[in-house]
Write a protein that holds these residues in place. Structure first.
Motif, short mmCIF file in Angstrom:
data_model
loop_
_atom_site.label_atom_id
_atom_site.label_comp_id
_atom_site.label_asym_id
_atom_site.label_seq_id
_atom_site.Cartn_x
_atom_site.Cartn_y
_atom_site.Cartn_z
N MET A 172 -5.77 0.13 -7.34
CA MET A 172 -6.70 -0.56 -8.23
C MET A 172 -6.91 0.23 -9.52
SD MET A 172 -7.32 -3.35 -6.69
CE MET A 172 -8.74 -4.06 -7.47
N LYS A 173 -6.94 1.56 -9.42
CA LYS A 173 -7.09 2.39 -10.61
C LYS A 173 -5.91 2.16 -11.57
CE LYS A 173 -9.76 6.27 -8.73
NZ LYS A 173 -9.69 7.72 -8.37
N LEU A 174 -4.72 2.05 -11.00
CA LEU A 174 -3.53 1.85 -11.84
C LEU A 174 -3.60 0.52 -12.58
CD1 LEU A 174 -0.72 3.13 -9.44
CD2 LEU A 174 -1.54 4.24 -11.51
N THR A 175 -4.18 -0.49 -11.94
CA THR A 175 -4.26 -1.80 -12.58
C THR A 175 -5.30 -1.83 -13.69
OG1 THR A 175 -5.94 -2.69 -11.07
CG2 THR A 175 -3.63 -2.89 -10.40
N SER A 176 -6.23 -0.89 -13.67
CA SER A 176 -7.29 -0.89 -14.68
C SER A 176 -6.97 -0.03 -15.90
CB SER A 176 -8.60 -0.40 -14.05
OG SER A 176 -8.49 0.96 -13.65
N LYS A 177 -5.86 0.70 -15.84
CA LYS A 177 -5.48 1.53 -16.99
C LYS A 177 -5.07 0.65 -18.16
CE LYS A 177 -4.06 5.76 -14.61
NZ LYS A 177 -2.99 6.76 -14.45
N LYS A 217 1.07 -4.35 -13.14
CA LYS A 217 -0.35 -4.28 -12.79
C LYS A 217 -0.74 -5.42 -11.85
CE LYS A 217 -1.87 -1.91 -17.00
NZ LYS A 217 -2.73 -1.97 -18.20
N ILE A 218 -0.22 -6.60 -12.12
CA ILE A 218 -0.54 -7.75 -11.27
C ILE A 218 0.01 -7.53 -9.85
CG2 ILE A 218 -0.16 -10.22 -10.91
CD1 ILE A 218 -0.04 -10.50 -13.97
N ALA A 249 -2.90 -4.35 -3.37
CA ALA A 249 -4.18 -3.77 -2.96
C ALA A 249 -5.03 -4.80 -2.22
CB ALA A 249 -4.93 -3.24 -4.18
N LEU A 250 -5.05 -6.03 -2.72
CA LEU A 250 -5.81 -7.09 -2.05
C LEU A 250 -5.23 -7.37 -0.68
CD1 LEU A 250 -6.46 -9.72 -4.88
CD2 LEU A 250 -8.00 -7.95 -4.01
N ASN A 251 -3.90 -7.36 -0.58
CA ASN A 251 -3.23 -7.63 0.70
C ASN A 251 -3.59 -6.58 1.74
OD1 ASN A 251 -0.56 -6.84 2.40
ND2 ASN A 251 -0.74 -9.06 2.18
N ILE A 252 -3.65 -5.33 1.34
CA ILE A 252 -3.98 -4.24 2.27
C ILE A 252 -5.40 -4.42 2.81
CG2 ILE A 252 -4.41 -1.75 2.42
CD1 ILE A 252 -2.12 -1.40 0.39
#
Length: 311
Positions: A270-275, A217-218, A224-227
């Motif tokens: 980001m959705k994947l990191t919030s699961k 997740k990290i 995502a932030l890099n993109i």
């Protein structure tokens, strides 16, 4: 609205102040232009992927503009005195600091650790304040004590002053003629290397999918932030789009479809990191769908740009 690259903005703003009117989109190309490079940053605890979509090459900039950019290194203890001396002579100065320590930058101060470029315009002895400009604030103020702290926190031993020597700058008419050459060269390179870069991205995502769920997740969050960074695919393609004259509706749509695809990919990451948990979820097919689409759109865009420039 374009999320401006603070470095490109600083170069453009500084040059306009000395009568060289290069738009930010021109600077973007003149300093190297668009690219596609996927890198894995070495970290034994956490895989970190970065997608760099633009080039910064000072030699490239000098070759095509005649303007030399170089870095003057100063010891930390002499940096403030030198800054004050420069602006008191009526010169503006580009510097790089960590935005975490810039109180006027309310969206990043105390929250985001990231390099940020700004221009020092003026220093007031009476108030002991610097007047600065950057890509978000046309006019901002930072105290002498705060800029000292930012310098000390950003640099270990030597402080960087970004110096532009414009004495041998070429005419804007000359520069305008060679922009086509730069964009053409970059498009041809990407058409040759995109498959390798996207394959590498896919392989690294497969590896990330197999690591500890929390670390996964990290890693996806950081990607995502890099993109979304100014160096990433979204902002760089916006700069490229602005730099090309006479866009047809079809070519404009090619840009928009690619930018939207990257934005959607970022949202999905980001959705994947919030699961709550995704230990058992195999994301390989999920990633393949997005990466395949991104590659096709990237190839189509660069091919379309070449056709447009050769018409």
């Amino acid at each position: 609205m374009l999320n401006k690259d603070c470095f490109v903005f600083a170069i453009s703003e500084y040059l306009q102040g000395v009568g060289i009117n290069y738009k930010s989109s021109m600077i973007f190309n003149l300093i190297g232009g668009h690219d596609l490079i996927v890198k894995k940053n070495e970290n034994k605890y956490l895989p970190e992927l970065s997608i760099n979509y633009r080039i910064i090459d000072f030699d490239h900039f000098q070759k095509y503009t005649g303007v030399k950019i170089f870095i003057e290194k100063l010891r930390i203890d002499e940096s403030i005195e030198r800054l004050v001396e420069i602006v008191k002579k009526g010169r503006r100065q580009i510097i790089r600091l960590n935005c975490f320590y810039l109180p006027y930058d309310i969206s990043n101060f105390g929250r985001v650790n990231s390099d940020h470029f700004l221009i020092i315009n003026y220093y007031c002895d009476d108030t002991q304040q610097f007047y600065v400009t950057d890509n978000k604030y046309q006019s901002a103020i930072i105290s002498l004590s705060d800029i000292k702290k930012a310098i000390i926190k950003t640099y270990k031993e030597f402080f960087d002053l970004y110096v532009l020597d414009v004495r041998n700058s070429f005419s804007q008419k000359h520069v305008n003629k060679i922009l086509r050459e730069i964009v053409t060269s970059n498009c041809m390179r990407i058409l040759q290397t995109a498959d390798t870069q996207f394959t590498y991205l896919m392989n690294e995502l497969i590896k990330i999918n197999k690591i500890d769920p929390l670390l996964k997740k990290i890693a996806l969050y950081n990607l995502a932030l890099n993109i979304k960074k100014p160096t990433g695919p979204i902002v760089s393609r916006q700069y490229l789009m602005e730099s090309i004259e006479g866009l047809s509706e079809e070519l404009s749509n090619d840009f928009k479809y690619l930018i939207i695809a990257w934005e959607r990919f970022t949202i999905e990451l980001m959705k994947l990191t919030s699961k709550a948990s995704n230990e058992e979820e195999n994301l390989q097919e999920y990633f393949e769908k997005y990466i395949d689409k991104l590659e096709k759109l990237e190839l189509k865009l660069n091919d379309s740009i070449l056709k447009h420039l050769n018409n």
